[in-house]
Design a protein around this motif. Structure first.
Motif, PDB file in Angstrom:
ATOM      1  N   ARG A 261     -13.378  50.515 -20.396  1.00 31.19           N
ATOM      2  CA  ARG A 261     -12.892  49.605 -21.472  1.00 31.19           C
ATOM      3  C   ARG A 261     -12.299  50.727 -22.354  1.00 31.19           C
ATOM      4  O   ARG A 261     -12.597  51.811 -22.635  1.00 31.19           O
ATOM      5  CB  ARG A 261     -13.908  48.855 -22.214  1.00 31.19           C
ATOM      6  CG  ARG A 261     -14.472  47.691 -21.365  1.00 31.19           C
ATOM      7  CD  ARG A 261     -15.923  47.136 -21.894  1.00 31.19           C
ATOM      8  NE  ARG A 261     -15.605  46.735 -23.145  1.00 31.19           N
ATOM      9  CZ  ARG A 261     -16.620  45.546 -23.754  1.00 31.19           C
ATOM     10  NH1 ARG A 261     -17.629  45.685 -23.529  1.00 31.19           N
ATOM     11  NH2 ARG A 261     -16.288  44.974 -24.925  1.00 31.19           N
ATOM     12  N   LEU A 262     -11.158  50.229 -22.933  1.00 28.00           N
ATOM     13  CA  LEU A 262     -10.239  51.081 -24.129  1.00 28.00           C
ATOM     14  C   LEU A 262     -11.440  51.618 -25.191  1.00 28.00           C
ATOM     15  O   LEU A 262     -11.325  52.642 -25.412  1.00 28.00           O
ATOM     16  CB  LEU A 262      -9.204  50.275 -24.658  1.00 28.00           C
ATOM     17  CG  LEU A 262      -8.193  49.796 -23.801  1.00 28.00           C
ATOM     18  CD1 LEU A 262      -7.029  48.996 -24.318  1.00 28.00           C
ATOM     19  CD2 LEU A 262      -7.601  50.834 -22.807  1.00 28.00           C
ATOM     20  N   GLU A 263     -12.303  50.820 -25.568  1.00 29.48           N
ATOM     21  CA  GLU A 263     -12.957  51.269 -26.768  1.00 29.48           C
ATOM     22  C   GLU A 263     -14.084  52.008 -26.213  1.00 29.48           C
ATOM     23  O   GLU A 263     -14.780  52.648 -27.355  1.00 29.48           O
ATOM     24  CB  GLU A 263     -13.826  49.810 -27.484  1.00 29.48           C
ATOM     25  CG  GLU A 263     -14.415  49.001 -26.593  1.00 29.48           C
ATOM     26  CD  GLU A 263     -13.855  47.690 -25.918  1.00 29.48           C
ATOM     27  OE1 GLU A 263     -14.160  46.854 -25.607  1.00 29.48           O
ATOM     28  OE2 GLU A 263     -12.551  48.157 -25.468  1.00 29.48           O
ATOM     29  N   GLY A 265     -13.482  54.737 -24.676  1.00 29.49           N
ATOM     30  CA  GLY A 265     -12.719  55.956 -24.173  1.00 29.49           C
ATOM     31  C   GLY A 265     -11.524  56.096 -23.330  1.00 29.49           C
ATOM     32  O   GLY A 265     -10.819  57.094 -23.244  1.00 29.49           O
ATOM     33  N   SER A 266     -11.707  55.063 -22.377  1.00 27.31           N
ATOM     34  CA  SER A 266     -10.668  54.995 -21.301  1.00 27.31           C
ATOM     35  C   SER A 266      -9.285  54.460 -21.736  1.00 27.31           C
ATOM     36  O   SER A 266      -9.156  53.531 -22.432  1.00 27.31           O
ATOM     37  CB  SER A 266     -10.996  54.206 -20.384  1.00 27.31           C
ATOM     38  OG  SER A 266     -11.864  54.701 -19.226  1.00 27.31           O
ATOM     39  N   PRO A 267      -8.206  55.340 -21.419  1.00 30.50           N
ATOM     40  CA  PRO A 267      -6.811  55.007 -21.953  1.00 30.50           C
ATOM     41  C   PRO A 267      -6.237  53.766 -21.198  1.00 30.50           C
ATOM     42  O   PRO A 267      -5.481  53.149 -21.518  1.00 30.50           O
ATOM     43  CB  PRO A 267      -5.967  56.401 -21.932  1.00 30.50           C
ATOM     44  CG  PRO A 267      -6.691  56.929 -20.773  1.00 30.50           C
ATOM     45  CD  PRO A 267      -7.939  56.849 -20.952  1.00 30.50           C
ATOM     46  N   LYS A 268      -6.922  53.588 -19.883  1.00 30.16           N
ATOM     47  CA  LYS A 268      -6.467  52.583 -18.929  1.00 30.16           C
ATOM     48  C   LYS A 268      -7.852  51.907 -18.743  1.00 30.16           C
ATOM     49  O   LYS A 268      -8.749  52.423 -18.373  1.00 30.16           O
ATOM     50  CB  LYS A 268      -5.456  53.124 -17.927  1.00 30.16           C
ATOM     51  CG  LYS A 268      -4.158  53.731 -18.373  1.00 30.16           C
ATOM     52  CD  LYS A 268      -3.410  52.422 -18.676  1.00 30.16           C
ATOM     53  CE  LYS A 268      -1.913  52.930 -19.213  1.00 30.16           C
ATOM     54  NZ  LYS A 268      -0.958  52.054 -19.532  1.00 30.16           N
ATOM     55  N   VAL A 269      -7.540  50.428 -18.190  1.00 31.26           N
ATOM     56  CA  VAL A 269      -8.798  49.896 -17.733  1.00 31.26           C
ATOM     57  C   VAL A 269      -8.564  49.718 -16.377  1.00 31.26           C
ATOM     58  O   VAL A 269      -7.376  50.169 -15.755  1.00 31.26           O
ATOM     59  CB  VAL A 269      -8.734  48.392 -18.090  1.00 31.26           C
ATOM     60  CG1 VAL A 269      -9.026  48.342 -19.695  1.00 31.26           C
ATOM     61  CG2 VAL A 269      -7.423  47.769 -17.841  1.00 31.26           C
ATOM     62  N   PRO A 270      -9.459  49.774 -15.338  1.00 38.68           N
ATOM     63  CA  PRO A 270      -9.406  49.911 -13.857  1.00 38.68           C
ATOM     64  C   PRO A 270      -8.577  48.655 -13.317  1.00 38.68           C
ATOM     65  O   PRO A 270      -8.619  47.475 -13.880  1.00 38.68           O
ATOM     66  CB  PRO A 270     -10.841  49.400 -13.590  1.00 38.68           C
ATOM     67  CG  PRO A 270     -11.903  49.897 -14.592  1.00 38.68           C
ATOM     68  CD  PRO A 270     -10.838  49.504 -15.731  1.00 38.68           C
ATOM     69  N   MET A 271      -7.432  49.221 -12.745  1.00 37.75           N
ATOM     70  CA  MET A 271      -6.540  48.297 -12.057  1.00 37.75           C
ATOM     71  C   MET A 271      -6.262  48.177 -10.424  1.00 37.75           C
ATOM     72  O   MET A 271      -5.349  47.828  -9.867  1.00 37.75           O
ATOM     73  CB  MET A 271      -5.148  48.526 -12.786  1.00 37.75           C
ATOM     74  CG  MET A 271      -5.188  47.968 -14.220  1.00 37.75           C
ATOM     75  SD  MET A 271      -3.755  48.303 -15.158  1.00 37.75           S
ATOM     76  CE  MET A 271      -3.630  50.034 -15.561  1.00 37.75           C
ATOM     77  N   THR A 272      -7.192  48.910  -9.945  1.00 36.50           N
ATOM     78  CA  THR A 272      -7.236  48.818  -8.435  1.00 36.50           C
ATOM     79  C   THR A 272      -8.504  48.593  -8.225  1.00 36.50           C
ATOM     80  O   THR A 272      -9.753  48.737  -8.870  1.00 36.50           O
ATOM     81  CB  THR A 272      -6.811  50.336  -7.736  1.00 36.50           C
ATOM     82  OG1 THR A 272      -7.872  51.375  -8.341  1.00 36.50           O
ATOM     83  CG2 THR A 272      -5.597  50.558  -8.237  1.00 36.50           C
ATOM     84  N   ALA A 273      -8.896  48.351  -6.852  1.00 34.98           N
ATOM     85  CA  ALA A 273     -10.328  48.042  -6.463  1.00 34.98           C
ATOM     86  C   ALA A 273     -11.309  49.171  -6.226  1.00 34.98           C
ATOM     87  O   ALA A 273     -12.407  49.044  -6.882  1.00 34.98           O
ATOM     88  CB  ALA A 273      -9.988  47.563  -4.739  1.00 34.98           C
ATOM     89  N   GLU A 274     -10.630  50.317  -6.009  1.00 34.14           N
ATOM     90  CA  GLU A 274     -11.567  51.551  -6.104  1.00 34.14           C
ATOM     91  C   GLU A 274     -11.863  51.901  -7.412  1.00 34.14           C
ATOM     92  O   GLU A 274     -12.933  52.223  -7.626  1.00 34.14           O
ATOM     93  CB  GLU A 274     -10.785  52.747  -5.307  1.00 34.14           C
ATOM     94  CG  GLU A 274     -10.560  52.503  -4.009  1.00 34.14           C
ATOM     95  CD  GLU A 274      -9.407  51.720  -3.526  1.00 34.14           C
ATOM     96  OE1 GLU A 274      -9.325  51.040  -2.493  1.00 34.14           O
ATOM     97  OE2 GLU A 274      -8.701  51.440  -4.449  1.00 34.14           O
ATOM     98  N   ALA A 275     -10.967  51.775  -8.538  1.00 34.18           N
ATOM     99  CA  ALA A 275     -11.177  51.947  -9.870  1.00 34.18           C
ATOM    100  C   ALA A 275     -12.193  50.820 -10.447  1.00 34.18           C
ATOM    101  O   ALA A 275     -13.395  51.552 -11.163  1.00 34.18           O
ATOM    102  CB  ALA A 275      -9.947  51.978 -10.640  1.00 34.18           C
ATOM    103  N   LEU A 276     -12.163  49.916 -10.083  1.00 36.13           N
ATOM    104  CA  LEU A 276     -13.316  49.018 -10.527  1.00 36.13           C
ATOM    105  C   LEU A 276     -14.795  49.116  -9.988  1.00 36.13           C
ATOM    106  O   LEU A 276     -15.437  49.244 -10.882  1.00 36.13           O
ATOM    107  CB  LEU A 276     -12.708  47.460 -10.138  1.00 36.13           C
ATOM    108  CG  LEU A 276     -13.646  46.259 -10.804  1.00 36.13           C
ATOM    109  CD1 LEU A 276     -13.564  46.315 -12.219  1.00 36.13           C
ATOM    110  CD2 LEU A 276     -13.190  44.721  -9.959  1.00 36.13           C
ATOM    111  N   ALA A 277     -14.655  49.507  -8.735  1.00 34.11           N
ATOM    112  CA  ALA A 277     -15.886  49.768  -7.913  1.00 34.11           C
ATOM    113  C   ALA A 277     -16.536  51.180  -8.704  1.00 34.11           C
ATOM    114  O   ALA A 277     -17.804  51.131  -9.114  1.00 34.11           O
ATOM    115  CB  ALA A 277     -15.626  50.121  -6.556  1.00 34.11           C
TER     116      ALA A 277
END
Length: 322
Positions: A261-263, A265-277
């Protein structure tokens, strides 16, 4: 006589023991009188400590990361144990049993490194395997990776903690991939390896567990992407061909989005299956480790509940023990 560890401290007990001191600060109270604030630790945990009526001479007796003998009294304050120090003296490291202060032994660290190398060299994608090999043969990077913690307080906050966290996550990732065929196992394993790798630059173990200047100013997400970029250059030299651009983007996306989540500290939220996992698995391992540590360290021994945990935003149920 057996030493008293941090986890064994009870309320209103006399303390006369050796700990590692860190995060020391000489601060004024409301009346302008100076007091010394610090953290004391061993392999079982960390406890806050205060020394009233301190001065610059006392402050300079030791440095962060030194062994110190503490005399004082333990007390329960704001839901946590703390130590009120009356005497503090630096201790010769040669007079200390180092194993009392190491969560992981050198043998355990070596075994974890062997397990990690075996997992990485089992990657099927040739580009990712070359990239992993460049990580494994980078002696400077490995020397820092093997000692850095995964965090300062919340989870795996001890030397070798990041290595243990990564090996655990790879095993968990491989266990869940068969249930989610849309997830690329090799790519997820690389995401696990790199997601917190920037902590080798963000965190320091030279004077206790602390943030480096780079950690304070830049943070491990940015540092992690820089390390990935550098290793990709080495992988291209090793293979003699360009590293696939999309693979590089997917790896770096996992690094910058793994907080979820942006809050957070991530500048981007997960947008691929691997990133979400990766985000959910990382969160699971970190929170379960923190959960177990809170239960083990809780000083509220007469209750079925822990004291309030700022990390979880709640008390945790320990059970009746019956």
């Amino acid at each position: 006589m057996a030493r008293r560890s941090v986890s064994q401290l009870g309320e209103n007990e006399s303390v006369n023991e050796v700990f590692v001191a860190s995060s020391k600060q000489l601060r004024p109270n409301r009346q302008g009188n100076l007091y010394l604030q610090m953290q004391l630790s061993d392999k079982t945990g960390i406890v806050n400590a205060m020394m009233w009526n301190a001065n610059d001479s006392i402050y300079k007796r030791f440095e962060d990361g030194d062994f110190v003998r503490i005399q004082g009294t333990s007390q329960f304050y704001n839901g946590s144990m703390q130590v009120i120090v009356t005497q503090i003296e630096k201790v010769d490291p040669n007079a200390v049993d180092q194993s009392d202060f190491m969560q992981l032994s050198p043998q355990q660290v070596e075994q974890l490194l062997k397990e990690l190398a075996a997992q990485l060299r089992g990657i099927r994608n040739i580009h990712l395997r070359n990239l992993a090999e460049c990580f494994l043969i980078d002696e400077s990077l490995i020397s820092r990776f093997r000692v850095v913690p995964a965090g300062i307080k919340n989870h795996h906050a001890y030397e070798g903690g990041l290595l243990e966290h990564v090996v655990n996550l790879i095993q968990i990732a491989k266990a869940i991939v068969p249930f989610y065929p849309q997830v690329d196992e090799d790519l997820l394993v690389m995401g696990v390896l790199f997601h917190d790798l920037g902590k080798v630059d963000e965190l320091s173990t030279d004077k206790g567990l602390a943030y480096s200047d780079e950690g304070q100013l830049i943070g491990h997400l940015v540092s992690g992407v820089s390390i990935v970029d550098r290793l990709i250059v080495e992988a291209e030299k090793l293979s003699g061909e360009p590293f696939p651009q999309e693979l590089a983007l997917r790896i770096k996306h996992m690094v910058v989005s793994h907080h979820g989540r942006l809050e957070y500290g991530s500048p981007k939220v997960p947008m691929t299956a691997e990133a979400l996992a990766l985000h959910y698995l990382d969160s699971l391992d970190a929170h379960m480790h923190g959960f177990d540590k809170l239960l083990a360290d809780d000083a509220n021994s007469d209750s079925n509940w822990t004291s309030y945990s700022p990390q979880f935003g709640r008390k945790l149920y320990k059970g009746s023990g019956s």
